[in-house]
Design a protein around this motif. Structure first.
Motif, PDB file in Angstrom:
ATOM      1  N   ASN A  14       0.889  -1.165   0.000  1.00  0.00           N
ATOM      2  CA  ASN A  14       0.000   0.000   0.000  1.00  0.00           C
ATOM      3  C   ASN A  14       0.928   1.216   0.000  1.00  0.00           C
ATOM      4  N   ASP A  15       0.980   1.942  -1.121  1.00  0.00           N
ATOM      5  CA  ASP A  15       2.057   2.927  -1.261  1.00  0.00           C
ATOM      6  C   ASP A  15       1.553   4.363  -1.114  1.00  0.00           C
ATOM      7  N   PHE A  16       2.486   5.213  -0.656  1.00  0.00           N
ATOM      8  CA  PHE A  16       2.165   6.573  -0.249  1.00  0.00           C
ATOM      9  C   PHE A  16       3.211   7.555  -0.742  1.00  0.00           C
ATOM     10  N   PHE A  41       1.249  10.176 -15.052  1.00  0.00           N
ATOM     11  CA  PHE A  41       1.679  11.555 -15.260  1.00  0.00           C
ATOM     12  C   PHE A  41       2.385  12.152 -14.046  1.00  0.00           C
ATOM     13  N   GLY A  42       2.128  11.617 -12.852  1.00  0.00           N
ATOM     14  CA  GLY A  42       2.756  12.141 -11.643  1.00  0.00           C
ATOM     15  C   GLY A  42       3.724  11.147 -11.050  1.00  0.00           C
ATOM     16  N   VAL A  43       3.789  11.085  -9.726  1.00  0.00           N
ATOM     17  CA  VAL A  43       4.658  10.134  -9.040  1.00  0.00           C
ATOM     18  C   VAL A  43       3.971   8.788  -8.909  1.00  0.00           C
ATOM     19  N   GLY A  44       2.714   8.808  -8.487  1.00  0.00           N
ATOM     20  CA  GLY A  44       1.938   7.585  -8.358  1.00  0.00           C
ATOM     21  C   GLY A  44       1.879   7.050  -6.943  1.00  0.00           C
ATOM     22  N   CYS A  45       0.653   6.801  -6.448  1.00  0.00           N
ATOM     23  CA  CYS A  45       0.481   6.243  -5.104  1.00  0.00           C
ATOM     24  C   CYS A  45      -0.976   5.858  -4.897  1.00  0.00           C
ATOM     25  N   ASP A  46      -1.225   5.152  -3.791  1.00  0.00           N
ATOM     26  CA  ASP A  46      -2.599   4.893  -3.360  1.00  0.00           C
ATOM     27  C   ASP A  46      -3.144   6.078  -2.578  1.00  0.00           C
ATOM     28  N   GLN A  47      -2.302   6.635  -1.680  1.00  0.00           N
ATOM     29  CA  GLN A  47      -2.707   7.790  -0.880  1.00  0.00           C
ATOM     30  C   GLN A  47      -1.543   8.755  -0.703  1.00  0.00           C
ATOM     31  N   ASN A  67      -6.894  10.347  -0.710  1.00  0.00           N
ATOM     32  CA  ASN A  67      -6.907   9.261  -1.682  1.00  0.00           C
ATOM     33  C   ASN A  67      -6.453   9.774  -3.039  1.00  0.00           C
ATOM     34  N   ARG A  68      -6.194   8.858  -3.945  1.00  0.00           N
ATOM     35  CA  ARG A  68      -5.645   9.288  -5.228  1.00  0.00           C
ATOM     36  C   ARG A  68      -6.673   9.989  -6.105  1.00  0.00           C
ATOM     37  N   ASP A  69      -7.947   9.995  -5.677  1.00  0.00           N
ATOM     38  CA  ASP A  69      -8.936  10.803  -6.385  1.00  0.00           C
ATOM     39  C   ASP A  69      -8.973  12.237  -5.863  1.00  0.00           C
ATOM     40  N   GLY A  70      -8.086  12.577  -4.923  1.00  0.00           N
ATOM     41  CA  GLY A  70      -8.008  13.928  -4.379  1.00  0.00           C
ATOM     42  C   GLY A  70      -8.882  14.160  -3.168  1.00  0.00           C
ATOM     43  N   GLY A  71      -9.704  13.174  -2.794  1.00  0.00           N
ATOM     44  CA  GLY A  71     -10.591  13.331  -1.655  1.00  0.00           C
ATOM     45  C   GLY A  71      -9.889  13.039  -0.338  1.00  0.00           C
ATOM     46  N   GLU A  72     -10.200  13.824   0.689  1.00  0.00           N
ATOM     47  CA  GLU A  72      -9.585  13.638   2.001  1.00  0.00           C
ATOM     48  C   GLU A  72     -10.381  12.619   2.803  1.00  0.00           C
ATOM     49  N   VAL A  73      -9.673  11.725   3.507  1.00  0.00           N
ATOM     50  CA  VAL A  73     -10.305  10.718   4.354  1.00  0.00           C
ATOM     51  C   VAL A  73      -9.727  10.815   5.762  1.00  0.00           C
ATOM     52  N   ALA A  74     -10.368  10.106   6.694  1.00  0.00           N
ATOM     53  CA  ALA A  74     -10.056  10.331   8.106  1.00  0.00           C
ATOM     54  C   ALA A  74      -8.972   9.418   8.659  1.00  0.00           C
ATOM     55  N   HIS A 211     -11.319  -3.430  -1.508  1.00  0.00           N
ATOM     56  CA  HIS A 211     -11.541  -2.356  -2.477  1.00  0.00           C
ATOM     57  C   HIS A 211     -11.743  -1.088  -1.659  1.00  0.00           C
ATOM     58  N   GLU A 212     -10.761  -0.160  -1.754  1.00  0.00           N
ATOM     59  CA  GLU A 212     -10.812   1.053  -0.946  1.00  0.00           C
ATOM     60  C   GLU A 212     -11.533   2.171  -1.698  1.00  0.00           C
ATOM     61  N   ARG A 213     -12.340   2.903  -0.993  1.00  0.00           N
ATOM     62  CA  ARG A 213     -13.070   4.008  -1.617  1.00  0.00           C
ATOM     63  C   ARG A 213     -12.065   5.042  -2.124  1.00  0.00           C
ATOM     64  N   GLY A 214     -12.263   5.464  -3.348  1.00  0.00           N
ATOM     65  CA  GLY A 214     -11.385   6.463  -3.941  1.00  0.00           C
ATOM     66  C   GLY A 214     -10.053   5.939  -4.414  1.00  0.00           C
ATOM     67  N   ALA A 215      -9.787   4.636  -4.249  1.00  0.00           N
ATOM     68  CA  ALA A 215      -8.485   4.094  -4.643  1.00  0.00           C
ATOM     69  C   ALA A 215      -8.589   2.775  -5.392  1.00  0.00           C
ATOM     70  N   GLY A 216      -9.708   2.052  -5.247  1.00  0.00           N
ATOM     71  CA  GLY A 216      -9.822   0.733  -5.850  1.00  0.00           C
ATOM     72  C   GLY A 216      -9.134  -0.306  -4.983  1.00  0.00           C
ATOM     73  N   GLU A 217      -8.899  -1.497  -5.526  1.00  0.00           N
ATOM     74  CA  GLU A 217      -8.223  -2.528  -4.737  1.00  0.00           C
ATOM     75  C   GLU A 217      -6.764  -2.152  -4.516  1.00  0.00           C
ATOM     76  N   THR A 218      -6.309  -2.239  -3.275  1.00  0.00           N
ATOM     77  CA  THR A 218      -4.920  -1.985  -2.923  1.00  0.00           C
ATOM     78  C   THR A 218      -4.282  -3.296  -2.467  1.00  0.00           C
TER      79      THR A 218
END
Length: 289
Positions: A14-16, A41-47, A67-74, A211-218
């Motif tokens: 699970n990469d960051f 196009f960028g560096v690439g990560c799950d979060q 998350n990689r969709d740009g949404g903040e999670v807790a 399957h993580e919300r905003g990231a897909g399967e990690t």
């Protein structure tokens, strides 16, 4: 934005991307975060993990998770272990037992002598209003329809973020790709949900895909591992100490039961450090990112 230093880390695959907002202030928009997390196009990560000074003097740091969709999670279990390793290796602290502010509350990671990180993940939450989950009443499990032909049985809880966990016979054949998105976006979860698929090998060992919300399967999900063990314990099928095997490796999860926190132990590894030029918003918008 200009040049941005970063550190690439992983916990069980699970990469960051970890960003230092302690020594320099950060200002990134969701579209820039999506670009940074893009593996083409960028560096690439799950979060993306965003380290900041603590807001309360009794704590050591604050950190935010995107998350990689740009949404903040807790919350993010693998992320908090990488966070703890990062602040220690970057000489932001010499303490091995930390108090860290998150949107889900204060977490307490501890760096162990063998290099692993042990984290008090807090107590699981089952109240539908706190997950949030639009269920009429608290139940041990819930039946949810996924389309017209499929109904699954789930344990639903929060580990600082929402999880819906189901037991499957064979983890390799679990419908993560097809049912994961349906569960994530199920209308009963107003903030979406992480979908866990758990195969119980015996009372001390499970296999897990999430399957993580905003990231897909990690390759691994720390809070998902915690949620799965809690779910299995409440079903009467697991002991208090459970080895959780994911595609990325193994976590050790301990939960003694109601009134006790969940403890998670696992690795946190620095992959590399670097710098990247962050395009401005106009460039990204023009490129359709």
């Amino acid at each position: 934005m200009g040049i941005l230093p970063f550190t690439k880390m992983q916990g069980l695959g699970n990469d960051f991307i970890v960003l230092d907002g302690v020594r320099a202030s950060l200002a990134l928009t969701p579209i820039q975060l999506r670009w940074l997390a893009d593996r083409h196009f960028g560096v690439g990560c799950d979060q993306i993990l965003w380290v900041e000074p603590a807001q309360d003097a009794t704590n050591d740091f604050r950190y935010r998770i995107f998350n990689r969709d740009g949404g903040e999670v807790a919350n993010c279990g693998n992320g908090v272990r990488c966070f703890a390793r990062y602040v220690h290796d970057q000489n932001l602290t010499q303490r091995t037992h930390l108090r860290v502010e998150t949107q889900a509350g204060v977490l307490e990671p501890e760096l162990l002598p063998n290099g692993d990180v042990r984290v008090n993940m807090g107590e699981p939450l089952f109240d539908p209003d706190r997950i949030p989950f639009l269920a009429p009443a608290l139940q041990p499990t819930y039946e949810l329809a996924l389309g017209q032909q499929v109904t699954r049985t789930f344990s639903v809880l929060s580990m600082g973020n929402p999880h819906a966990v189901q037991v499957v016979e064979q983890i390799t054949h679990a419908p993560v790709d097809t049912e994961g998105p349906l569960i994530e976006h199920h209308p009963l979860f107003p903030e979406r949900v992480n979908a866990g698929f758990m195969e119980i090998a015996d009372r001390t060992h499970i296999h897990l895909r999430v399957h993580e919300r905003g990231a897909g399967e990690t390759l691994a999900c720390g809070t998902g591992a915690c949620a799965a063990v809690v779910a299995g314990r409440r079903l009467g099928r697991l002991d208090p100490l459970v080895h959780v095997t994911t595609h990325g490796g193994e976590l050790l999860i301990e939960w003694q039961g109601a009134g006790h926190p969940v403890w998670m132990t696992g690795p946190a590894v620095t992959v590399y450090t670097g710098i990247v030029h962050i395009p401005n918003i106009e460039e990204l918008t023009h490129a359709g990112r």
